[in-house]
Design a protein around this motif. Structure first.
Motif, PDB file in Angstrom:
ATOM      1  N   ALA A  45       0.834  -1.210   0.000  1.00  0.00           N
ATOM      2  CA  ALA A  45       0.000   0.000   0.000  1.00  0.00           C
ATOM      3  C   ALA A  45       0.865   1.255   0.000  1.00  0.00           C
ATOM      4  CB  ALA A  45      -0.927  -0.001   1.215  1.00  0.00           C
ATOM      5  N   LEU A  46       1.936   1.259   0.795  1.00  0.00           N
ATOM      6  CA  LEU A  46       2.841   2.416   0.828  1.00  0.00           C
ATOM      7  C   LEU A  46       3.502   2.630  -0.535  1.00  0.00           C
ATOM      8  CD1 LEU A  46       4.558   2.024   4.316  1.00  0.00           C
ATOM      9  CD2 LEU A  46       3.035   3.864   3.602  1.00  0.00           C
ATOM     10  N   LYS A  52       1.871   7.164  -6.756  1.00  0.00           N
ATOM     11  CA  LYS A  52       0.752   7.890  -7.352  1.00  0.00           C
ATOM     12  C   LYS A  52       0.370   9.184  -6.629  1.00  0.00           C
ATOM     13  CE  LYS A  52      -1.418   3.647  -9.001  1.00  0.00           C
ATOM     14  NZ  LYS A  52      -2.600   2.794  -8.906  1.00  0.00           N
ATOM     15  N   LEU A  53       0.928   9.448  -5.480  1.00  0.00           N
ATOM     16  CA  LEU A  53       0.517  10.580  -4.653  1.00  0.00           C
ATOM     17  C   LEU A  53       0.707  11.906  -5.382  1.00  0.00           C
ATOM     18  CD1 LEU A  53      -0.543  11.020  -1.766  1.00  0.00           C
ATOM     19  CD2 LEU A  53       1.806  11.468  -1.087  1.00  0.00           C
ATOM     20  N   SER A  54      -0.341  12.744  -5.349  1.00  0.00           N
ATOM     21  CA  SER A  54      -0.233  14.059  -5.970  1.00  0.00           C
ATOM     22  C   SER A  54      -1.152  15.039  -5.242  1.00  0.00           C
ATOM     23  CB  SER A  54      -0.609  13.995  -7.458  1.00  0.00           C
ATOM     24  OG  SER A  54      -1.975  13.662  -7.612  1.00  0.00           O
ATOM     25  N   ASN A  61      -6.260  19.252  -2.339  1.00  0.00           N
ATOM     26  CA  ASN A  61      -6.376  17.988  -1.617  1.00  0.00           C
ATOM     27  C   ASN A  61      -5.225  17.073  -2.038  1.00  0.00           C
ATOM     28  OD1 ASN A  61      -7.407  15.860  -0.095  1.00  0.00           O
ATOM     29  ND2 ASN A  61      -8.971  15.316  -1.590  1.00  0.00           N
ATOM     30  N   VAL A  62      -4.892  16.109  -1.192  1.00  0.00           N
ATOM     31  CA  VAL A  62      -3.876  15.120  -1.523  1.00  0.00           C
ATOM     32  C   VAL A  62      -4.601  13.835  -1.904  1.00  0.00           C
ATOM     33  CG1 VAL A  62      -1.933  13.782  -0.648  1.00  0.00           C
ATOM     34  CG2 VAL A  62      -2.190  16.164   0.013  1.00  0.00           C
ATOM     35  N   ASP A  63      -4.283  13.292  -3.063  1.00  0.00           N
ATOM     36  CA  ASP A  63      -4.968  12.107  -3.576  1.00  0.00           C
ATOM     37  C   ASP A  63      -4.005  11.367  -4.496  1.00  0.00           C
ATOM     38  OD1 ASP A  63      -6.972  10.263  -4.213  1.00  0.00           O
ATOM     39  OD2 ASP A  63      -8.458  11.775  -4.701  1.00  0.00           O
ATOM     40  N   THR A  64      -4.488  10.323  -5.102  1.00  0.00           N
ATOM     41  CA  THR A  64      -3.656   9.581  -6.055  1.00  0.00           C
ATOM     42  C   THR A  64      -3.990   9.957  -7.493  1.00  0.00           C
ATOM     43  OG1 THR A  64      -5.217   7.739  -5.947  1.00  0.00           O
ATOM     44  CG2 THR A  64      -3.275   7.625  -4.511  1.00  0.00           C
TER      45      THR A  64
END
Length: 198
Positions: A45-46, A52-54, A61-64
């Motif tokens: 998961a990490l 993909k984190l952006s 917002n922080v999302d994938t």
């Protein structure tokens, strides 16, 4: 004695909010004991999130994905915008499932002591979003701290020229409290009792 690698993992976990050195060591021991059911899924998961984190270019917002899942959701009311200080505040409010609109993350709050002025925050981007039109209400959901209320007052002044309804969360929130630590009931009441800013 633990190996250097295991000690490094304990130290890395201890830097996370809410985990001290002892809690981090217990977490590491649990991960080692449950290698197949806890450690491997956590590593996977990490790895996925790290790749993909952006940060959402629309709301902060922080999302994938960019734009984030909230900005892409067609069920959200585009005419309502809730302004928060940090991503944690957005997540706390969104967990309540009571705000049907979209969000804008400032990335902090005004603080003369810390040298944080309007230029360091996403205030200009917020003003551009409102100026583009299509927004009827802006809810200022700042933390009930001196800096949070100063930020809300500054935003109210910057947004008063636009034909929008400007409101803020009710002051039933505890003074000095932060949104991320409040339960859903308190957040629900604060959202329901929001009031216009005069």
């Amino acid at each position: 004695m633990a190996s250097q690698e295991i000690e490094a993992l304990s130290q890395a976990l201890a830097r996370l909010p809410g985990l001290g050195p002892r809690s981090a060591r217990r977490a590491v021991l649990h991960l080692m004991k449950k290698r197949e059911t806890a450690l491997q899924p956590l590593l996977a998961a990490l790895g996925q999130v790290a790749d993909k984190l952006s940060t959402c270019s629309t709301c902060g917002n922080v999302d994938t994905s960019d734009p984030c899942s909230i900005c892409r959701d067609p069920r959200r009311d585009e005419k309502m915008l809730c302004v928060v200080e940090e991503v944690a505040d957005l997540w706390a409010l969104d967990r309540s499932r009571l705000f049907p609109g979209r969000y804008h993350v400032l990335g902090g709050r005004l603080s003369a002591l810390e040298g944080i002025g309007p230029e360091e925050l996403g205030i200009d981007q917020l003003v551009r979003r409102v100026a583009a039109g299509g927004i009827d209400e802006v809810v200022l959901a700042m933390n009930a701290t001196l800096e949070g209320q100063t930020t809300a007052h500054y935003l109210a002044e910057r947004l008063q020229a636009f034909p929008i309804r400007l409101s803020q969360l009710a002051h039933g929130l505890p003074v000095g409290g932060e949104l991320d630590y409040l339960d859903e009931g308190t957040l629900a009441q604060a959202l329901r009792a929001r009031r216009p800013i005069s």
